[in-house]
Design a protein around this motif. Structure first.
Motif, PDB file in Angstrom:
ATOM      1  N   PHE A 173      81.383  12.069  31.490  1.00  0.00           N
ATOM      2  CA  PHE A 173      81.062  13.348  32.122  1.00  0.00           C
ATOM      3  C   PHE A 173      81.122  14.484  31.101  1.00  0.00           C
ATOM      4  CE2 PHE A 173      82.538  10.708  35.635  1.00  0.00           C
ATOM      5  CZ  PHE A 173      81.590  10.975  36.619  1.00  0.00           C
TER       6      PHE A 173
ATOM      7  N   ILE B 180      86.716  15.364  40.519  1.00  0.00           N
ATOM      8  CA  ILE B 180      86.014  16.508  39.938  1.00  0.00           C
ATOM      9  C   ILE B 180      87.062  17.522  39.501  1.00  0.00           C
ATOM     10  CG2 ILE B 180      84.364  18.354  40.358  1.00  0.00           C
ATOM     11  CD1 ILE B 180      83.033  16.576  42.436  1.00  0.00           C
TER      12      ILE B 180
ATOM     13  N   TRP C 183      80.130  16.830  36.429  1.00  0.00           N
ATOM     14  CA  TRP C 183      80.908  16.360  37.571  1.00  0.00           C
ATOM     15  C   TRP C 183      80.313  16.923  38.862  1.00  0.00           C
ATOM     16  CZ3 TRP C 183      83.491  17.883  33.088  1.00  0.00           C
ATOM     17  CH2 TRP C 183      84.314  16.923  32.476  1.00  0.00           C
TER      18      TRP C 183
END
Length: 316
Positions: free
Chosen positions: A243, A46, A223
């Motif tokens: 993403f 992330i 994310w």
């Protein structure tokens, strides 16, 4: 928690006037699996700061195709859709190629010589329930034609759940359907949505122009979302582009209409993500503001619908 994505007993409020029966109807049919907490650890990285893409989101969508490694229906299992009180059941051709017939609910109206303003409202969660429709009453009482579409893979319908990407195509198809109905004023055509629907509202308004948009409790960073609900990842999580194309924060400059971000004072504190989206949008000259309203993730919705009507009235 998964309860953030559905109507719960916390959604009962004096302002909203919704009964416990209505709220339970909104989540009726959800599978036990849909209510389980997501994995506590995501297998993907992330980013601390989501990247800023230079390309316009609508243009990027023309070249990108999501790669679904796991195909199937929505993660929330619900019964087939009926027709709630005050709604007309219609079908629209979902997806970019119109190959999926999907159910939508439309408020009753009579076309007249004066075109009517319209609101496309994108529901929260990953299933459609009668409780979602009850929230639309404020729109039609304010003189708007309102349509609430369902999406691919929901409530036993055709199509594969993709987690925001192909569902954005459905939202755009629903917009085209609504604005082409007789008696609809294309110059007063608005967009709103709650939770997952707020996420879709942002992505849709980065793809085409609406008169104004009011996303409620929207996710802007995919994310973060899929880190909480990893079981919902159906795409190749090793591809960062998957993403990016689901994260409006990466495309703030692409917003094509005045936007009001609405959230509850008791919601999870994702202020940094929302502020980053706003900063990126404002740097491109986009009119975007945010407003906090009393309530949690679900309880804020009745007041946010009223606030969206106030916002839209500036452009009517």
């Amino acid at each position: 928690m998964a309860a953030d994505r559905i109507f719960s007993s916390n959604f009962i409020s004096k302002e909203g006037g919704l009964s416990r029966r209505t709220l339970l109807a909104a989540v009726a049919g959800l599978s036990a699996a849909a209510l389980l907490p997501a994995s506590a650890h995501a297998d993907f990285d992330i980013p601390e700061v989501p990247p800023l893409e230079k390309e316009d989101y609508g243009e990027a969508r023309k070249r990108f195709h999501t790669n679904l490694l796991r195909k199937g229906p929505s993660p929330e299992q619900s019964p087939p859709l009926g027709t709630p009180a005050g709604a007309k059941r219609v079908t629209y051709p979902g997806g970019p190629d119109g190959s999926i017939e999907l159910v939508a609910w439309l408020s009753h109206y009579e076309p007249t010589g004066k075109p009517k303003p319209a609101v496309l409202f994108l529901h929260g969660g990953n299933a459609t329930g009668d409780g979602h429709w009850e929230l639309m009453k404020a729109y039609w009482e304010a003189g708007y034609v309102v349509m609430l579409p369902s999406f691919r893979g929901e409530n036993g319908q055709a199509g594969n759940y993709s987690g925001f990407y192909d569902e954005t195509s459905d939202a755009l198809a629903a917009a085209s359907y609504l604005e082409e109905l007789p008696g609809i004023d294309k110059n007063r055509f608005f967009l709103a949505g709650h939770s997952n629907g707020g996420t879709l509202a942002l992505l849709a308004s980065m793809t085409r122009k609406f008169r104004a948009s009011a996303p409620i409790s929207a996710g802007v960073n995919s994310w973060r979302y899929f880190g909480r609900f990893e079981r919902e990842v159906r795409f190749d999580e090793n591809d960062p582009k998957e993403f990016i194309m689901r994260s409006s924060v990466c495309f703030g400059h692409s917003l094509k209409c005045p936007t009001l971000l609405l959230r509850g004072t008791e919601e999870r504190p994702f202020d940094a993500d929302h502020q980053l989206l706003m900063d990126r949008a404002k740097s491109a000259g986009v009119s975007i503001e945010a407003k906090l309203l009393p309530g949690n993730h679900n309880g804020v919705v009745p007041g946010a619908v009223v606030e969206s009507i106030r916002f839209f009235s500036q452009f009517s």
